[in-house]
Design a protein around this motif. Structure first.
Motif, short mmCIF file in Angstrom:
data_model
loop_
_atom_site.label_atom_id
_atom_site.label_comp_id
_atom_site.label_asym_id
_atom_site.label_seq_id
_atom_site.Cartn_x
_atom_site.Cartn_y
_atom_site.Cartn_z
N GLY A 92 0.80 -1.21 0.00
CA GLY A 92 0.00 0.00 0.00
C GLY A 92 0.83 1.26 0.00
O GLY A 92 0.31 2.35 0.22
N HIS A 93 2.12 1.16 -0.24
CA HIS A 93 3.02 2.30 -0.13
C HIS A 93 3.23 2.95 -1.49
O HIS A 93 3.41 2.27 -2.48
N GLU A 94 3.19 4.28 -1.53
CA GLU A 94 3.46 5.01 -2.76
C GLU A 94 4.76 5.76 -2.61
O GLU A 94 4.87 6.68 -1.81
N SER A 127 -0.76 -3.08 -11.48
CA SER A 127 -1.36 -2.57 -10.25
C SER A 127 -0.59 -1.36 -9.74
O SER A 127 0.56 -1.14 -10.10
N THR A 128 -1.26 -0.59 -8.87
CA THR A 128 -0.69 0.63 -8.29
C THR A 128 -1.21 0.78 -6.87
O THR A 128 -2.27 0.24 -6.55
N PRO A 129 -0.51 1.50 -6.00
CA PRO A 129 -0.96 1.61 -4.61
C PRO A 129 -2.13 2.57 -4.40
O PRO A 129 -2.80 2.50 -3.37
N ASN A 130 -2.38 3.49 -5.34
CA ASN A 130 -3.33 4.57 -5.09
C ASN A 130 -4.63 4.39 -5.89
O ASN A 130 -4.58 4.33 -7.12
N ASP A 143 2.98 -7.31 -6.75
CA ASP A 143 1.58 -6.91 -6.67
C ASP A 143 1.46 -5.73 -5.72
O ASP A 143 2.08 -5.71 -4.66
N THR A 144 0.65 -4.75 -6.11
CA THR A 144 0.32 -3.66 -5.21
C THR A 144 -1.19 -3.61 -5.03
O THR A 144 -1.91 -4.47 -5.55
N MET A 145 -1.68 -2.64 -4.31
CA MET A 145 -3.03 -2.71 -3.76
C MET A 145 -4.15 -2.73 -4.80
O MET A 145 -5.09 -3.52 -4.70
N VAL A 146 -4.08 -1.87 -5.82
CA VAL A 146 -5.22 -1.68 -6.71
C VAL A 146 -4.89 -2.13 -8.13
O VAL A 146 -4.01 -1.54 -8.78
N PRO A 147 -5.57 -3.14 -8.68
CA PRO A 147 -5.33 -3.55 -10.07
C PRO A 147 -5.86 -2.50 -11.04
O PRO A 147 -6.90 -1.90 -10.81
#
Length: 268
Positions: free
Chosen positions: A70-72, A190-193, A222-226
């Motif tokens: 969840g880190h950007e 995917s991206t954290p935001n 993998d990060t939080m939001v696909p």
């Protein structure tokens, strides 16, 4: 005496590894090994020890801060990481652009590198929500730059929100060039935001094909939001340090993988 010195040396090396991971958010074992002047085998052992203490998370071929999903990371931090790889990826991706194309380009340091490569193109329209991409194309006589509206998201110097998404709704372009913080065969890009992810989906949604730009530290992560499903990725452009096994799984989802060779890897 040498045996007595080993624990102290290992402790100093692990402290340095921890400092590097804290500064960059995530790093490959290879990059860490270069920085601490140790073998990848030694670094892998150090990372396992740090993970046991809860100080880092192990990832395929690398290490990340705990809870990195969840880190950007800051834009400056991302720009400095894997600069040679990003330049090689950008040069390779630019060859997928044809005269007369209209393309969307999302935010990110690799996307900015692509924009610099496209500055010499002619008869090209670029739609973007990235201030950095637009700035890189500011003096490109043959490139028409169209900015979305939206609210400025400082960490990545990009416009997000409903206004940006509404602007993109109904547009049709040839190709979308997107980056992110992770790409895997299970979840795609995917991206954290969440706000960034929503606009990324809109940038992809108006394109005939989606091209993902990802250096080796993003491959398999993998990060939080696909943002883009695996089967929607037409091309993946990465560098020669990416895990070949992960690249094979991505190819099985239908992506055409382009591997850019970094200059120093050619011995130049």
């Amino acid at each position: 005496m040498a045996e007595e010195n080993r624990p102290a040396f290992a402790a100093e090396r692990r402290e340095r590894i921890l400092e590097l991971v804290r500064a960059n958010g995530t790093m490959s074992l290879r990059d860490i090994a270069v920085k601490v002047r140790a073998s990848e085998v030694t670094v892998r052992r150090d990372v396992r020890a740090l993970e046991a203490e809860g100080l880092v998370d192990r990832r395929r071929g690398g290490a990340a801060l705990p809870g990195r999903i969840g880190h950007e990371q800051s834009y400056a931090g991302k720009s400095e990481q894997c600069a040679a790889e990003k330049a090689a990826i950008a040069a390779s991706a630019a060859r997928l652009v044809r005269p007369g194309d209209a393309v969307t380009i999302g935010p990110g340091s690799t996307a900015e590198a692509l924009a610099r490569e496209l500055a010499s193109h002619t008869d090209l329209t670029v739609v973007t929500n990235s201030l950095r991409v637009a700035d890189a194309l500011l003096n490109a006589a043959g490139v028409e730059v169209v900015m979305t509206g939206g609210t400025l998201h400082g960490p990545i110097r990009a416009l997000v929100g409903a206004a940006a998404e509404q602007f993109l709704d109904g547009l049709r372009v040839n190709r979308a060039f997107l980056t992110g913080n992770g790409v895997s065969a299970d979840r795609g890009l995917s991206t954290p935001n969440p706000a960034v992810a929503s606009v990324d989906r809109a940038l992809a949604g108006c394109a005939e094909e989606v091209i993902v730009l990802a250096d080796h530290t993003k491959i398999g992560a993998d990060t939080m939001v696909p943002t883009v499903a695996p089967e929607m990725i037409a091309h993946l452009v990465t560098d020669n340090r990416a895990d070949p096994e992960v690249l094979m799984t991505l190819e099985e989802t239908g992506a055409l993988v382009h591997v850019a060779v970094v200059m120093d890897a050619r011995g130049q």
